[in-house]
Write a protein that holds these residues in place. Structure first.
Motif, PDB file in Angstrom:
ATOM      1  N   LEU A 181       0.987   4.345  -2.635  1.00  0.00           N
ATOM      2  CA  LEU A 181       0.758   5.737  -2.228  1.00  0.00           C
ATOM      3  C   LEU A 181       1.939   6.623  -2.574  1.00  0.00           C
ATOM      4  N   ILE A 188      -7.291  10.657   0.499  1.00  0.00           N
ATOM      5  CA  ILE A 188      -6.947   9.290   0.076  1.00  0.00           C
ATOM      6  C   ILE A 188      -5.833   8.734   0.951  1.00  0.00           C
ATOM      7  N   ASP A 232      -7.956   0.241   7.908  1.00  0.00           N
ATOM      8  CA  ASP A 232      -7.945  -1.103   8.485  1.00  0.00           C
ATOM      9  C   ASP A 232      -7.093  -1.160   9.756  1.00  0.00           C
ATOM     10  N   SER A 270      -6.452   5.634   3.331  1.00  0.00           N
ATOM     11  CA  SER A 270      -5.792   4.362   3.023  1.00  0.00           C
ATOM     12  C   SER A 270      -4.793   3.962   4.102  1.00  0.00           C
ATOM     13  N   ARG A 294       0.826  -1.201   0.000  1.00  0.00           N
ATOM     14  CA  ARG A 294       0.000   0.000   0.000  1.00  0.00           C
ATOM     15  C   ARG A 294       0.859   1.249   0.000  1.00  0.00           C
ATOM     16  N   ALA A 300     -13.474   1.103   4.616  1.00  0.00           N
ATOM     17  CA  ALA A 300     -12.865   1.855   3.512  1.00  0.00           C
ATOM     18  C   ALA A 300     -13.942   2.504   2.663  1.00  0.00           C
TER      19      ALA A 300
END
Lengths: 336, 336
Positions: free
Chosen positions: A45, A104, A112, A108, A41, A211
């Motif tokens: 990014l 974003i 979670d 992100s 991730r 999300a």
């Protein structure tokens, strides 16, 4: 002096670092940051951010010459601030771009935070260790912020440095302060979205749900909120043709204030003011107020004062939502 | 033997519409392996969570190692290692990193934590997988890593929640042997929850039977079976060559022997309950009458039987009112 040297040596030598006993908070932070950095991730990014930087830098650099020659006041031209705000109209300027990118990033890095750990069973293992529960959630909040702060400061100063190399224009202290303030503002804005994402990650069991909800909130504020406000305003406000200028200004102020409920509006207001010293007011300005005003830039202090309500609004939003997630997490029964 | 390290007094946990744990009082001594035995949803995990201060009891107290688990969970968590039933590790960290992370959280320096982690990995037999990421681990390996994870804080008590769930038989055997060994070598107190009777039977010093939030009975296995099945009798199983021989005549014959309380006939098997041990006499009698006796067995009860017996009680409790008039010979067995 000798003692200082000794203690510094002890502090920084690798051997002793291994023997140092860290607080649980430090250990958690380190693990969180390592986990983020090693994940896919983060790579995605990072690519996204670097692309944004390159694109907006390209457009502003290719445009900066014309902007300079047309500049009315060449004594205080703020080359480096222009670098961050100029555009050739093909893509939005950097600070507007960031107002899309920051949510974003925040979402992100946080959507979670709690639920994926809960689902894979490592949260309960963590809870069985002798550490306070709030350490976990604070680490979850701080680790992404540390990463993002390092990243943004590095990137902006890389650009400034690069521009300095190719142009040779000295940077003014005002510009440095403004750029750092802008970075702080961006960090705060990311923190706001991060706290929303973490709240949702505590509330929802499935990372996908949290999300999606976070993205829904973001979409609402960036797209639908303005539409809704405009529709509502049209229904409530009388026809402007029959209103005095005073009244129009009054209603305008109301509309703006309603729009400022949206955090993205707050961020855009604040970052625009910080990066463009020529912006002297965020609301409508009457002709009387403009009479005899010197078309000059305003000082950093004045700019900061202008955005202070926005800044405190964002801080308040972030703290409120973080407090909610804190409360939820502390009361929550963790079961695997 | 009177040195309780875990003391529960009147511990209850009520959820909205369910009583998970009902007025539980229990003492576990130092150096003991105690098995908490009960079906799924009996409240075993809830009890364990309350022991660790992860869940707040509705009423009652839990003292572990002299600390109140609800008031002072950090002190308890320093001394208690907990292995949850489905534990998870950080997948993209190696086994060694996972362990050393927990070690550092427990106040060891990096060097110490690493050394301890390596040592423990060797004990649980995962030395060769130390630098492997834990996502690649099988269930059995994870369970062993979990044990290492529990031990790295040098606990006084370890609590294992369904530790044998989902491991293959040979894995279970090794795992239990390891626990037994640790218990003997380090004087660890072990609290083990399970619904696998044989596993508990193999290593536990004492067992508590836990159904629907209540501790029905506790004690070592021989005394439990005595308590449960025949307060003042022995059970002898006589097996005949074929069921045709097992006539009512034979039954009367044996029942007429002094001391015999009851004879139950099922197929070619006779279950004789008597006041004292008189197997030889019975055999002499049966053989003397010319029956084809093929097997004699003194019945001892394992947890299986204890468990089933309790369940019969549980189920029959509901219908007992309706059926109370119907007296069958089996009711004797159902009584505690």
């Amino acid at each position: 002096m000798k003692n200082l040297k000794e203690s510094l040596k002890r502090r920084f030598s690798k051997e002793n670092k291994l023997d140092e006993i860290k607080s649980p908070m430090g250990v958690l932070l380190r693990k969180e940051i390592a986990e983020h950095i090693r994940s896919w991730r983060f790579v995605i990014l990072l690519t996204l951010i670097i692309l944004t930087f390159t694109a907006s830098m390209y457009s502003s650099l290719s445009n900066i010459k014309s902007a300079f020659t047309s500049s009315e006041n060449s004594s205080e031209s703020f080359f480096y601030l222009k670098l961050l705000t100029l555009t050739d109209d093909t893509i939005p300027p950097f600070h507007i771009f960031l107002s899309f990118l920051a949510p974003i990033l925040g979402i992100s890095l946080g959507f979670d935070a709690i639920n994926s750990e809960n689902n894979n069973g490592s949260l309960i293992r963590l809870m069985a260790q002798p550490l306070y529960r709030d350490n976990i959630i604070v680490a979850k909040f701080l680790a992404p912020l540390v990463i993002v702060a390092v990243l943004f400061l590095t990137l902006t100063f890389l650009i400034v440095g690069y521009a300095m190399c190719i142009s040779g224009i000295p940077i003014e202290w005002q510009e440095i302060v403004r750029i750092i303030a802008f970075n702080g503002m961006t960090l705060l804005y990311i923190g706001f979205w991060l706290s929303i994402a973490i709240l949702l990650s505590i509330r929802f069991k499935q990372p996908a749900t949290s999300a999606l909800t976070a993205i829904g909130i973001w979409l609402f504020f960036t797209v639908f909120f303005q539409v809704v406000v405009n529709i509502a305003i049209k229904a409530f406000i009388p026809n402007p043709n029959y209103l005095s200028t005073d009244k129009i200004a009054y209603y305008n102020e109301i509309i703006l204030n309603i729009l400022r409920i949206s955090p993205s509006q707050l961020y855009v207001d604040a970052s625009t003011t910080l990066l463009m010293p020529t912006v002297r007011s965020l609301g409508p300005v009457s002709m009387e107020q403009m009479v005899a005003a010197i078309p000059n830039t305003i000082s950093v202090r004045n700019s900061l004062m202008l955005v202070w309500p926005q800044l405190s609004g964002l801080i308040a939003f972030t703290l409120l939502i973080f407090a909610m997630s804190y409360y939820l997490f502390m009361r929550r029964e963790i079961r695997s | 033997m009177n040195n309780p390290i875990i003391k529960l007094r009147g511990l209850s946990k009520h959820y909205k519409n369910k009583i998970a744990v009902d007025n539980l009082s229990l003492e576990i001594n130092k150096g003991e392996i105690f098995g908490l035995l009960g079906p799924n949803g009996a409240g075993k995990t809830t009890t364990i969570l309350m022991l660790l201060g992860l869940s707040e009891p509705t009423s009652g107290q839990a003292h572990v190692c002299g600390h109140d688990a609800t008031r002072n969970p950090i002190a308890v968590k320093k001394k208690v290692g907990y292995l949850p039933d489905n534990l998870g590790f950080y997948g993209n960290m190696t086994a060694l990193e996972n362990l050393s992370f927990v070690g550092r959280l427990n106040g060891f320096s990096e060097r110490e934590a690493e050394a301890k982690a390596i040592e423990l990995l060797e004990i649980v037999g995962l030395k060769n997988n130390a630098n492997q990421k834990t996502t690649t681990f099988s269930r059995g390996m994870k369970q062993r890593l979990g044990l290492a994870d529990v031990l790295i804080k040098e606990p006084e008590v370890i609590i294992l929640d369904e530790p044998t769930l989902g491991i293959d038989p040979s894995g279970v055997k090794d795992f239990l042997a390891l626990i037994k060994k640790l218990n003997e070598e380090q004087q660890l107190t072990v609290l083990l929850s399970s619904h696998h009777l044989h596993h508990v039977q193999q290593i536990c010093d004492r067992v508590g039977i836990f159904v629907a939030g209540k501790l029905l009975a506790s004690g070592d296995i021989p005394s439990l079976s005595k308590q449960l099945f025949n307060k003042n009798g022995y059970v002898t199983l006589l097996r005949l060559q074929n069921s045709a021989e097992a006539t009512t005549q034979l039954k009367y014959d044996i029942e007429s022997l002094p001391g015999v309380q009851e004879v139950i006939m099922t197929g070619n098997e006779l279950e004789v309950i008597s006041v004292q041990e008189q197997t030889a006499e019975m055999v002499k009698h049966v053989v003397g009458k010319g029956y084809g006796l093929v097997g004699v067995e003194q019945k001892t009860y394992g947890l299986d039987e204890i468990y089933l017996e309790y369940f019969k009680n549980e189920k029959n409790q509901d219908v007992s009112n309706e059926k109370s008039k119907r007296v069958s010979k089996k009711t004797f067995f159902k009584r505690k």
